[in-house]
Design a protein around this motif. Structure first.
Motif, PDB file in Angstrom:
ATOM      1  N   LYS A   1      33.878  53.621  24.751  1.00  0.00           N
ATOM      2  CA  LYS A   1      34.119  53.390  26.174  1.00  0.00           C
ATOM      3  C   LYS A   1      33.865  54.636  27.015  1.00  0.00           C
ATOM      4  N   PHE A   2      34.169  55.810  26.451  1.00  0.00           N
ATOM      5  CA  PHE A   2      34.007  57.079  27.175  1.00  0.00           C
ATOM      6  C   PHE A   2      33.074  58.013  26.407  1.00  0.00           C
ATOM      7  N   CYS A   3      31.920  57.509  26.041  1.00  0.00           N
ATOM      8  CA  CYS A   3      30.997  58.301  25.229  1.00  0.00           C
ATOM      9  C   CYS A   3      30.419  59.476  26.019  1.00  0.00           C
ATOM     10  N   PHE A   4      30.557  60.677  25.459  1.00  0.00           N
ATOM     11  CA  PHE A   4      29.886  61.852  26.032  1.00  0.00           C
ATOM     12  C   PHE A   4      29.244  62.702  24.939  1.00  0.00           C
ATOM     13  N   ASP A   5      29.064  62.104  23.767  1.00  0.00           N
ATOM     14  CA  ASP A   5      28.455  62.802  22.648  1.00  0.00           C
ATOM     15  C   ASP A   5      26.935  62.882  22.861  1.00  0.00           C
ATOM     16  N   LEU A   6      26.444  64.079  23.109  1.00  0.00           N
ATOM     17  CA  LEU A   6      25.008  64.228  23.397  1.00  0.00           C
ATOM     18  C   LEU A   6      24.135  64.044  22.164  1.00  0.00           C
ATOM     19  N   ASN A   7      24.738  63.960  20.979  1.00  0.00           N
ATOM     20  CA  ASN A   7      23.951  63.632  19.791  1.00  0.00           C
ATOM     21  C   ASN A   7      23.388  62.218  19.892  1.00  0.00           C
TER      22      ASN A   7
ATOM     23  N   ALA B   1      24.922  62.332  34.381  1.00  0.00           N
ATOM     24  CA  ALA B   1      26.167  62.351  35.158  1.00  0.00           C
ATOM     25  C   ALA B   1      27.267  61.483  34.564  1.00  0.00           C
ATOM     26  N   ASP B   2      26.918  60.305  34.038  1.00  0.00           N
ATOM     27  CA  ASP B   2      27.963  59.423  33.493  1.00  0.00           C
ATOM     28  C   ASP B   2      28.598  60.021  32.234  1.00  0.00           C
ATOM     29  N   TYR B   3      27.829  60.766  31.447  1.00  0.00           N
ATOM     30  CA  TYR B   3      28.399  61.462  30.290  1.00  0.00           C
ATOM     31  C   TYR B   3      29.379  62.546  30.748  1.00  0.00           C
ATOM     32  N   VAL B   4      29.024  63.229  31.826  1.00  0.00           N
ATOM     33  CA  VAL B   4      29.910  64.273  32.371  1.00  0.00           C
ATOM     34  C   VAL B   4      31.255  63.664  32.756  1.00  0.00           C
ATOM     35  N   ILE B   5      31.215  62.527  33.446  1.00  0.00           N
ATOM     36  CA  ILE B   5      32.447  61.873  33.894  1.00  0.00           C
ATOM     37  C   ILE B   5      33.305  61.452  32.701  1.00  0.00           C
ATOM     38  N   ASN B   6      32.673  60.939  31.659  1.00  0.00           N
ATOM     39  CA  ASN B   6      33.428  60.563  30.462  1.00  0.00           C
ATOM     40  C   ASN B   6      34.120  61.771  29.835  1.00  0.00           C
ATOM     41  N   CYS B   7      33.438  62.902  29.847  1.00  0.00           N
ATOM     42  CA  CYS B   7      34.031  64.138  29.323  1.00  0.00           C
ATOM     43  C   CYS B   7      35.210  64.581  30.183  1.00  0.00           C
ATOM     44  N   VAL B   8      35.085  64.434  31.491  1.00  0.00           N
ATOM     45  CA  VAL B   8      36.156  64.806  32.421  1.00  0.00           C
ATOM     46  C   VAL B   8      37.406  63.962  32.160  1.00  0.00           C
ATOM     47  N   ILE B   9      37.210  62.658  31.966  1.00  0.00           N
ATOM     48  CA  ILE B   9      38.348  61.767  31.704  1.00  0.00           C
ATOM     49  C   ILE B   9      38.984  62.094  30.346  1.00  0.00           C
ATOM     50  N   ALA B  10      38.146  62.367  29.355  1.00  0.00           N
ATOM     51  CA  ALA B  10      38.662  62.740  28.032  1.00  0.00           C
ATOM     52  C   ALA B  10      39.441  64.048  28.094  1.00  0.00           C
TER      53      ALA B  10
END
Length: 419
Positions: A410-416, A259-268
């Motif tokens: 700070k806004f990491c959403f890289d699933l790698n 979920a936290d990765y999703v939120i970072n992607c949303v902000i980006a």
């Protein structure tokens, strides 16, 4: 909602120059919005925010509203305040009940989205609008790219239909409306995307489509979640010894995202569509359509249901729940008829025996009613655990590459980087 809480916490904790955050919140069970907000802040989830930004409440403005009502239930006074002050909108409110009545699902998932877009069009300072959809909105497609797809009915027509028809009539025609879609949630999220496509021309809009959202990976607390939907619900049910079988194809990919990765992607995504300094890859408000970001794990970090449950089994046995009612016992059945046999042997028969014994000693029988809900839940999930989709997420990967090194951290959403 779940994602809304995460988004609020992340923005207040990390975006230090944010002036005000206007939060749509409804009265519920007789509780006023101020009381609900104070109770929300008691959750351990907000402890880090309280430590790092002790004066964060000064930035929060509560707005009384409800997505089930026209114009989100906003008063004229609140509407004027939002039109004057807001320049970025995040819309992640939805009913996520798969079996929701078509009227309620349409009002919350479709009409509220359309009305919020109309509100955004009146905002002279609007920089970005992000709509959070789902990767499975068009689950009738095997290949799902970052583009809009046709729906059997437009958002405007569906809203008109539910406004003018009785509940009985809507219940009768719901199977026809669903067509190949498995439930009203997926259908109305697909039609909401059509509403976005129709109402967003000329606006800086992004659509983020996360797949199966599970607990946080890192921020602000690792492993935090506030609901029992989807894969989380199954895993908890298995942990408690209540769920003992699932119709599932073991080698289908479990497209799970934290979920936290999703939120970072949303902000980006909000930054992307609001960034006026355009380059060849960046999105500008002059584009004809909203930009779509599929947020999925299967393209970079694929995991099958077999491996998911292997991890779960390992940890569930190491740390058994004190609420466990049956020793860990769980079978993933790729054969539907074998699954039905297991439901009979390991769900229904034990439930009737325990309820009979409860009646004998003067206690209220609960298990049979409980398994009616559990088995209905498992039937809904079987659609997603027995199929596999081919997702494209090029826009999402490009978006991460465009972030500065500081923002990547700070806004990491890289699933790698996700284990």
């Amino acid at each position: 909602g779940f994602l809304g809480k995460l988004l609020m916490e992340k923005l207040l904790r990390t975006c230090h120059d944010l002036e005000k955050l206007y939060i749509l919140i409804r009265e519920k069970k007789g509780k006023k919005i101020d009381k609900r907000f104070e109770e929300l802040l008691e959750n351990v989830f907000f402890d880090r925010l309280k430590r790092e930004q002790p004066k964060f409440k000064n930035k929060v403005v509560l707005v009384n509203g409800d997505c089930v009502n026209p114009d989100l239930g906003l008063s004229n006074e609140d509407k004027q305040m939002l039109l004057k002050n807001v320049n970025c909108i995040f819309h992640c409110a939805a009913t996520v009940r798969f079996d929701e009545k078509i009227r309620t699902a349409t009002y919350i998932n479709v009409r509220a989205t359309r009305d919020l877009l109309h509100l955004g069009r009146q905002m002279s300072n609007l920089k970005s609008f992000v709509y959070v959809s789902t990767a499975f909105s068009h689950c009738i497609q095997k290949d799902i790219n970052e583009e809009f797809y046709q729906t059997p009915i437009s958002g405007e027509k569906l809203i008109t239909l539910v406004d003018t028809c009785s509940d009985d009539f809507l219940n009768k025609i719901t199977p026809t409306l669903l067509s190949d879609w498995p439930n009203t949630y997926a259908l109305t999220k697909a039609i909401a995307e059509e509403a976005v496509q129709s109402a967003s021309k000329g606006l800086p809009v992004a659509v983020v489509r996360p797949s199966i959202v599970v607990a946080t990976a890192k921020e602000p607390v690792a492993g935090w979640i506030d609901n029992m939907y989807g894969a989380t619900g199954v895993t908890v049910g298995v942990a408690l010894g209540l769920i003992r079988t699932l119709h599932c194809k073991l080698d289908c990919l479990a497209d799970i995202v934290p979920a936290d990765y999703v939120i970072n992607c949303v902000i980006a995504a909000a930054w992307s569509v609001g960034n006026k300094e355009s380059s060849n890859k960046e999105v500008t408000i002059d584009q004809k359509e909203a930009t779509i970001f599929n947020y999925v794990s299967s393209t970079q970090k694929p995991i099958t249901w077999r491996i998911w449950m292997k991890y779960a089994e390992n940890h569930l046995k190491q740390v058994p729940s004190p609420l466990q009612v049956w020793h860990y016992f769980f079978i993933l059945n790729s054969n539907y008829f074998m699954h039905l046999l297991c439901v009979l042997l390991f769900h229904w028969i034990p439930a009737y025996i325990v309820d009979f014994l409860a009646l004998c000693v003067g206690k209220q029988p609960l298990l049979v009613k409980g398994y009616e809900k559990i088995n209905k839940f498992l039937d809904v999930l079987a659609y997603f655990s027995t199929r596999q989709w081919n997702f494209c997420n090029k826009n999402t990967q490009d978006l991460f590459e465009r972030l500065s090194p500081t923002d990547k951290e700070k806004f990491c959403f890289d699933l790698n980087t996700f284990e």
